[in-house]
Design a protein around this motif. Structure first.
Motif, PDB file in Angstrom:
ATOM      1  N   GLU A 101       0.827  -1.211   0.000  1.00 13.62           N
ATOM      2  CA  GLU A 101       0.000   0.000   0.000  1.00 13.62           C
ATOM      3  C   GLU A 101       0.865   1.265   0.000  1.00 13.62           C
ATOM      4  OE1 GLU A 101      -3.703  -1.986   2.501  1.00 13.62           O
ATOM      5  OE2 GLU A 101      -2.338  -0.584   3.469  1.00 13.62           O
ATOM      6  N   ALA A 102       2.006   1.198   0.700  1.00 16.28           N
ATOM      7  CA  ALA A 102       2.897   2.366   0.741  1.00 16.28           C
ATOM      8  C   ALA A 102       3.487   2.648  -0.639  1.00 16.28           C
ATOM      9  CB  ALA A 102       4.020   2.138   1.748  1.00 16.28           C
ATOM     10  N   VAL A 103       3.823   1.579  -1.389  1.00 18.74           N
ATOM     11  CA  VAL A 103       4.364   1.771  -2.747  1.00 18.74           C
ATOM     12  C   VAL A 103       3.324   2.441  -3.634  1.00 18.74           C
ATOM     13  CG1 VAL A 103       5.164   0.551  -4.801  1.00 18.74           C
ATOM     14  CG2 VAL A 103       6.029  -0.112  -2.564  1.00 18.74           C
ATOM     15  N   LYS A 104       2.048   2.048  -3.514  1.00 19.42           N
ATOM     16  CA  LYS A 104       0.990   2.700  -4.303  1.00 19.42           C
ATOM     17  C   LYS A 104       0.864   4.178  -3.921  1.00 19.42           C
ATOM     18  CE  LYS A 104      -1.825  -1.488  -4.883  1.00 19.42           C
ATOM     19  NZ  LYS A 104      -3.121  -2.120  -4.534  1.00 19.42           N
ATOM     20  N   LEU A 105       0.922   4.437  -2.607  1.00 21.60           N
ATOM     21  CA  LEU A 105       0.808   5.838  -2.155  1.00 21.60           C
ATOM     22  C   LEU A 105       1.977   6.677  -2.686  1.00 21.60           C
ATOM     23  CD1 LEU A 105      -0.533   7.989  -0.398  1.00 21.60           C
ATOM     24  CD2 LEU A 105       0.753   7.113   1.560  1.00 21.60           C
ATOM     25  N   ILE A 106       3.183   6.103  -2.683  1.00 27.41           N
ATOM     26  CA  ILE A 106       4.358   6.842  -3.186  1.00 27.41           C
ATOM     27  C   ILE A 106       4.232   7.106  -4.682  1.00 27.41           C
ATOM     28  CG2 ILE A 106       6.854   6.654  -3.568  1.00 27.41           C
ATOM     29  CD1 ILE A 106       6.900   5.032  -0.884  1.00 27.41           C
ATOM     30  N   SER A 107       3.721   6.118  -5.436  1.00 27.15           N
ATOM     31  CA  SER A 107       3.548   6.323  -6.882  1.00 27.15           C
ATOM     32  C   SER A 107       2.478   7.381  -7.161  1.00 27.15           C
ATOM     33  CB  SER A 107       3.174   4.999  -7.548  1.00 27.15           C
ATOM     34  OG  SER A 107       1.916   4.547  -7.062  1.00 27.15           O
ATOM     35  N   ASN A 108       1.395   7.412  -6.349  1.00 24.48           N
ATOM     36  CA  ASN A 108       0.367   8.453  -6.521  1.00 24.48           C
ATOM     37  C   ASN A 108       0.942   9.839  -6.259  1.00 24.48           C
ATOM     38  OD1 ASN A 108      -1.639   6.622  -7.191  1.00 24.48           O
ATOM     39  ND2 ASN A 108      -2.265   6.313  -5.058  1.00 24.48           N
ATOM     40  N   LEU A 109       1.770   9.938  -5.227  1.00 30.26           N
ATOM     41  CA  LEU A 109       2.404  11.238  -4.935  1.00 30.26           C
ATOM     42  C   LEU A 109       3.330  11.660  -6.076  1.00 30.26           C
ATOM     43  CD1 LEU A 109       3.282  10.765  -1.147  1.00 30.26           C
ATOM     44  CD2 LEU A 109       1.573  12.311  -2.086  1.00 30.26           C
ATOM     45  N   ASN A 110       4.060  10.708  -6.631  1.00 29.51           N
ATOM     46  CA  ASN A 110       4.944  11.020  -7.768  1.00 29.51           C
ATOM     47  C   ASN A 110       4.136  11.502  -8.973  1.00 29.51           C
ATOM     48  OD1 ASN A 110       7.184  11.258  -9.351  1.00 29.51           O
ATOM     49  ND2 ASN A 110       7.444   9.081  -9.713  1.00 29.51           N
ATOM     50  N   ASP A 111       2.976  10.867  -9.234  1.00 29.33           N
ATOM     51  CA  ASP A 111       2.121  11.301 -10.340  1.00 29.33           C
ATOM     52  C   ASP A 111       1.597  12.716 -10.116  1.00 29.33           C
ATOM     53  OD1 ASP A 111       0.674   7.977 -10.740  1.00 29.33           O
ATOM     54  OD2 ASP A 111       2.551   8.839 -11.493  1.00 29.33           O
ATOM     55  N   LYS A 112       1.249  13.019  -8.866  1.00 31.40           N
ATOM     56  CA  LYS A 112       0.765  14.384  -8.574  1.00 31.40           C
ATOM     57  C   LYS A 112       1.866  15.409  -8.810  1.00 31.40           C
ATOM     58  CE  LYS A 112      -2.769  13.177  -5.174  1.00 31.40           C
ATOM     59  NZ  LYS A 112      -3.160  13.252  -3.745  1.00 31.40           N
ATOM     60  N   LEU A 113       3.097  15.061  -8.417  1.00 35.55           N
ATOM     61  CA  LEU A 113       4.203  15.998  -8.618  1.00 35.55           C
ATOM     62  C   LEU A 113       4.489  16.220 -10.102  1.00 35.55           C
ATOM     63  CD1 LEU A 113       6.664  14.808  -5.830  1.00 35.55           C
ATOM     64  CD2 LEU A 113       5.424  16.963  -5.890  1.00 35.55           C
ATOM     65  N   GLN A 114       4.319  15.177 -10.919  1.00 30.20           N
ATOM     66  CA  GLN A 114       4.565  15.285 -12.358  1.00 30.20           C
ATOM     67  C   GLN A 114       3.323  15.702 -13.145  1.00 30.20           C
ATOM     68  OE1 GLN A 114       6.201  11.568 -13.588  1.00 30.20           O
ATOM     69  NE2 GLN A 114       8.094  11.796 -12.381  1.00 30.20           N
ATOM     70  N   ASN A 115       2.202  16.027 -12.409  1.00 33.90           N
ATOM     71  CA  ASN A 115       0.949  16.489 -13.018  1.00 33.90           C
ATOM     72  C   ASN A 115       0.381  15.463 -14.006  1.00 33.90           C
ATOM     73  OD1 ASN A 115       0.924  18.933 -11.638  1.00 33.90           O
ATOM     74  ND2 ASN A 115       2.312  19.855 -13.160  1.00 33.90           N
ATOM     75  N   LYS A 116       0.455  14.190 -13.645  1.00 31.04           N
ATOM     76  CA  LYS A 116      -0.140  13.138 -14.467  1.00 31.04           C
ATOM     77  C   LYS A 116      -1.621  13.019 -14.133  1.00 31.04           C
ATOM     78  CE  LYS A 116       3.953  10.237 -15.169  1.00 31.04           C
ATOM     79  NZ  LYS A 116       4.514   8.900 -14.965  1.00 31.04           N
ATOM     80  N   PRO A 117      -2.465  12.713 -15.111  1.00 29.68           N
ATOM     81  CA  PRO A 117      -3.910  12.556 -14.813  1.00 29.68           C
ATOM     82  C   PRO A 117      -4.153  11.322 -13.950  1.00 29.68           C
ATOM     83  CG  PRO A 117      -3.427  11.939 -17.078  1.00 29.68           C
ATOM     84  CD  PRO A 117      -2.173  12.517 -16.539  1.00 29.68           C
ATOM     85  N   GLN A 118      -5.020  11.452 -12.964  1.00 29.80           N
ATOM     86  CA  GLN A 118      -5.349  10.353 -12.063  1.00 29.80           C
ATOM     87  C   GLN A 118      -6.278   9.357 -12.767  1.00 29.80           C
ATOM     88  OE1 GLN A 118      -4.111   9.927  -9.040  1.00 29.80           O
ATOM     89  NE2 GLN A 118      -2.872  11.790  -9.233  1.00 29.80           N
ATOM     90  N   PRO A 119      -6.076   8.058 -12.536  1.00 31.20           N
ATOM     91  CA  PRO A 119      -6.968   7.057 -13.168  1.00 31.20           C
ATOM     92  C   PRO A 119      -8.384   7.140 -12.613  1.00 31.20           C
ATOM     93  CG  PRO A 119      -5.492   6.006 -11.600  1.00 31.20           C
ATOM     94  CD  PRO A 119      -5.042   7.421 -11.695  1.00 31.20           C
ATOM     95  N   LYS A 120      -9.324   7.109 -13.535  1.00 30.86           N
ATOM     96  CA  LYS A 120     -10.726   7.184 -13.119  1.00 30.86           C
ATOM     97  C   LYS A 120     -11.187   5.836 -12.555  1.00 30.86           C
ATOM     98  CE  LYS A 120     -11.992  10.730 -16.457  1.00 30.86           C
ATOM     99  NZ  LYS A 120     -12.905  11.077 -17.588  1.00 30.86           N
ATOM    100  N   LYS A 121     -12.066   5.934 -11.578  1.00 29.79           N
ATOM    101  CA  LYS A 121     -12.618   4.713 -10.973  1.00 29.79           C
ATOM    102  C   LYS A 121     -13.673   4.115 -11.903  1.00 29.79           C
ATOM    103  CE  LYS A 121     -11.873   6.197  -6.216  1.00 29.79           C
ATOM    104  NZ  LYS A 121     -12.521   6.474  -4.915  1.00 29.79           N
ATOM    105  N   ASP A 122     -13.762   2.787 -11.859  1.00 24.33           N
ATOM    106  CA  ASP A 122     -14.778   2.086 -12.670  1.00 24.33           C
ATOM    107  C   ASP A 122     -16.174   2.441 -12.185  1.00 24.33           C
ATOM    108  OD1 ASP A 122     -12.667  -0.808 -12.654  1.00 24.33           O
ATOM    109  OD2 ASP A 122     -12.788   0.831 -14.135  1.00 24.33           O
ATOM    110  N   PRO A 123     -17.096   2.667 -13.115  1.00 23.57           N
ATOM    111  CA  PRO A 123     -18.473   3.005 -12.674  1.00 23.57           C
ATOM    112  C   PRO A 123     -19.105   1.822 -11.940  1.00 23.57           C
ATOM    113  CG  PRO A 123     -18.411   2.627 -15.025  1.00 23.57           C
ATOM    114  CD  PRO A 123     -16.993   2.612 -14.586  1.00 23.57           C
ATOM    115  N   ALA A 124     -19.831   2.183 -10.911  1.00 28.17           N
ATOM    116  CA  ALA A 124     -20.488   1.129 -10.096  1.00 28.17           C
ATOM    117  C   ALA A 124     -21.689   0.563 -10.857  1.00 28.17           C
ATOM    118  CB  ALA A 124     -20.938   1.737  -8.769  1.00 28.17           C
ATOM    119  N   PHE A 125     -21.747  -0.777 -10.927  1.00 31.63           N
ATOM    120  CA  PHE A 125     -22.861  -1.443 -11.604  1.00 31.63           C
ATOM    121  C   PHE A 125     -24.074  -1.492 -10.671  1.00 31.63           C
ATOM    122  CE2 PHE A 125     -20.512  -2.668 -15.254  1.00 31.63           C
ATOM    123  CZ  PHE A 125     -19.230  -2.913 -14.816  1.00 31.63           C
TER     124      PHE A 125
END
Length: 648
Positions: A158-182
């Motif tokens: 979970e920490a590796v995912k959090l670190i990668s999300n922070l890196n994406d925010k710093l590089q201004n990458k678009p966040q992945p959209k969540k799948d629509p709930a069925f």
């Protein structure tokens, strides 16, 4: 309360805290008292974080310092307390806190700070190598492996995912959209059996926090300050009006101008006349005594050569002119004579124009002075009317001022009686606080004594260790080695030589260098002598040329002095303007003498009586003000005596 405010409360509590000089319980109680809006869960979080950071201070400091040496070289040192708090949450309370709550804490901080710190803290090679060894120096290795490392290893994915999300925010990458709930089918809303009703527990009563003491108890009442300001304003206003009336009555009796004004007018006229001298020189000539006794200026070689080149160039030009005249070319003597005649005519025209402008200025000045005298006469008539109105207004104002002061005096006495009781209650409360402060000082003094004794024991132990180390260092053996300067090193090289032979060869080389240096010096001296002779010849030529030029300049200056003498201007227009100016000046002086005679006959008794009445009114007013101040002083002395009796 949001997560950032909780972290800020913890940072403020840990900032400036020293466990050796201050107790942790007292500091924690002060933090909770300063933040009464915290709920029970928030208070538990603050208590747990503060006590944990104090208990594991050594381990947290080592972790943060290694972070600054490794990943955080460009980060600020003032954020070290923030990194200590997050390292405590990760190392000791991550399972209890939950990773979702930890993500919300991280999301409300700076992305760059959290990215670098979490990247450093969840790095497996560093954890298992030197970071673990640092922790084992402080705690037991078994405790580190069983209690600290599992918190990191269990949440590594979970920490590796959090670190990668922070890196994406710093590089201004678009966040992945969540799948629509069925859409999910829901069961029918059937009536179910009601469960048994369990009685709700009674809420625990909470004691309301006491209201703080208002700041108005330690300040003087606002009414007194406002009254003092109004009194000061009224007094200044009355003084200004009195001064204004006095100056009006005193200034309008004067008819003649003072000596200062007369001097200023004379200076203005002189300045305006001096400005008409357009051909005057600004610079003063150098005195002859200074020029006779002045020593000649010493020139350097570059200046001498420059001046010699200039004179040679001028000599070549003169030779060219002489050759041209001998060959039959014409000269410019006729043109120079015509130019002198033309300049003389222009100079006469300019002198006439200046004289005409001066007379026009003098005439306008006399007309302006006459108009000003007439205007002052009109103003004096207006001032007489204003004086009568000012006398009436002054009497009305003084009467209203006395009535207003009496009302204010009565109001101040009633307010002082009301404030006396508040002062007595304030003195009692200060006595209670003083006793509480004395008790707290006694407790802190005892704690400080215990801390000083422990520090002294630790210092004695360290001094003994230092003495033992120094005694061990003194027992070292000498490592001196004797060297033979005439023997070689024995490595077998062809160019091998001893130190004594090396010194002899160096001495021979130095003698050769000294001989070459002496030869160079001789050459340089010969060049200097020849150069000096050449410069002296140039100086003789320059002095001769300067003498010739000075004679020519003297002739030119004499011609300019002749031209500077002002020409005599005579014209019928200027004579007529001069007569008109004398008539205007005589009219102005006649009007001025008549005005002085009329002003001397005016009565002065009325102004004297008015001033006497104003002084009497002012004396009465000041006496009443002094009486009121004496009453206020008596009341304040009574309150001070009562306070002293309470303190004793």
């Amino acid at each position: 309360m949001d997560f950032t405010s909780l972290i800020e409360i913890c940072i403020k509590g840990l900032k400036g805290f020293d466990a050796e000089t201050q107790a942790a319980d007292i500091r924690l109680q002060d933090i909770l008292d300063n933040n009464p809006q915290l709920e029970d869960s928030e208070e538990n979080f603050v208590v747990e974080v503060f006590s944990g950071c104090v208990r594991h201070h050594a381990l947290l400091v080592v972790t943060v310092e290694n972070f600054y040496l490794d990943e955080g070289k460009k980060m600020l040192r003032k954020d070290s307390i923030l990194y200590r708090i997050f390292s405590y949450l990760v190392l000791f309370r991550l399972d209890d806190l939950g990773f979702e709550n930890f993500e919300s804490f991280v999301a409300q901080q700076d992305n760059l700070k959290m990215y670098l710190f979490l990247k450093y803290l969840f790095d497996l090679p560093k954890l298992q190598s030197w970071l673990k060894s640092k922790w084992c120096n402080i705690y037991d290795s078994k405790y580190v492996e069983e209690s600290i490392l599992p918190n990191l290893l269990n949440n590594m994915d979970e920490a590796v995912k959090l670190i990668s999300n922070l890196n994406d925010k710093l590089q201004n990458k678009p966040q992945p959209k969540k799948d629509p709930a069925f859409t999910k089918p829901q069961p029918f809303n059937l009536t179910q059996v009601k469960p048994r009703s369990v009685p709700l527990p009674e809420p625990v009563p909470k004691v309301k926090p006491t209201n703080p003491i208002p700041s108005s108890t330690y300040k003087s009442p606002r009414e007194e300050m406002e009254l003092a300001k109004k009194k000061e304003e009224h007094r200044k206003r009355s003084e200004q009006m009195l001064d204004r009336v006095r100056t009006l009555s005193a200034n309008h009796t004067k008819t003649t101008k003072s000596t200062k004004t007369q001097e200023r007018l004379n200076t203005i006229v002189k300045d305006s006349e001096a400005q008409l001298k357009f051909d005057s020189y600004k610079a003063r000539p150098v005195p002859k005594k200074i020029m006779e006794n002045a020593s000649p200026i010493k020139l350097n070689a570059a200046a001498i050569l420059r001046e010699d080149a200039l004179y040679t160039k001028k000599e070549e030009e003169e030779l060219k002119k002489i050759v041209g005249v001998l060959s039959g070319e014409g000269t410019d003597d006729d043109f120079q004579a015509w130019k002198k005649q033309r300049d003389e005519e222009l100079r006469l025209e300019e002198a006439e124009e200046r004289a005409r402008k001066k007379m026009i200025g003098m005439l306008s000045y006399e007309e302006a002075m006459l108009a000003k005298q007439k205007l002052t006469e009109l103003n004096k008539q207006k001032v007489k009317k204003m004086k009568v109105e000012a006398d009436k207004m002054l009497k009305e104002y003084l009467i209203s001022q006395l009535q207003l002061e009496e009302e204010i005096r009565e109001r101040v006495l009633s307010i002082q009686d009301g404030h006396q009781q508040a002062k007595d209650a304030q003195l009692k409360l200060q006595e209670v606080k003083r006793k509480m402060v004395q008790e707290v000082h006694a407790e802190s003094k005892a704690l400080m004594q215990i801390a000083v004794e422990e520090a002294a024991r630790e210092m004695e132990r360290k001094m003994k260790m230092i003495q033992e180390i120094r005694a061990f260092d003194r027992t070292t053996t000498s490592t001196a080695k004797f060297v033979d300067l005439t023997s070689t090193a024995g490595f077998g090289f062809l160019c091998e030589m001893s130190i004594a032979e090396l010194r002899e060869r160096i001495a021979l080389i130095k003698e050769e260098e000294a001989r070459e240096l002496e030869e160079k010096r001789g050459d340089i001296l010969a060049e200097k002598v020849s150069y000096k002779k050449m410069i002296e010849q140039k100086l003789e030529a320059i002095s001769h040329n300067r003498g010739v030029i000075s004679q020519e300049t003297a002739k030119i200056m004499e011609e300019k002095k002749k031209l500077k003498s002002p020409p005599q201007v005579r014209s019928t227009e200027i004579d007529a303007m001069q007569k008109k100016l004398e008539e205007k000046r005589a009219e102005r002086m006649k009007y001025r003498t008549t005005q002085q005679m009329t002003m001397n006959t005016l009565p002065v008794k009325r102004t004297v009586n008015l001033e006497a009445e104003k002084r009497a009114m002012e004396e009465r007013r000041w006496k009443e003000l002094e009486r009121t101040r004496e009453r206020v002083a008596q009341m304040s002395t009574k309150s001070v005596g009562y306070r002293d009796t309470l303190l004793t």
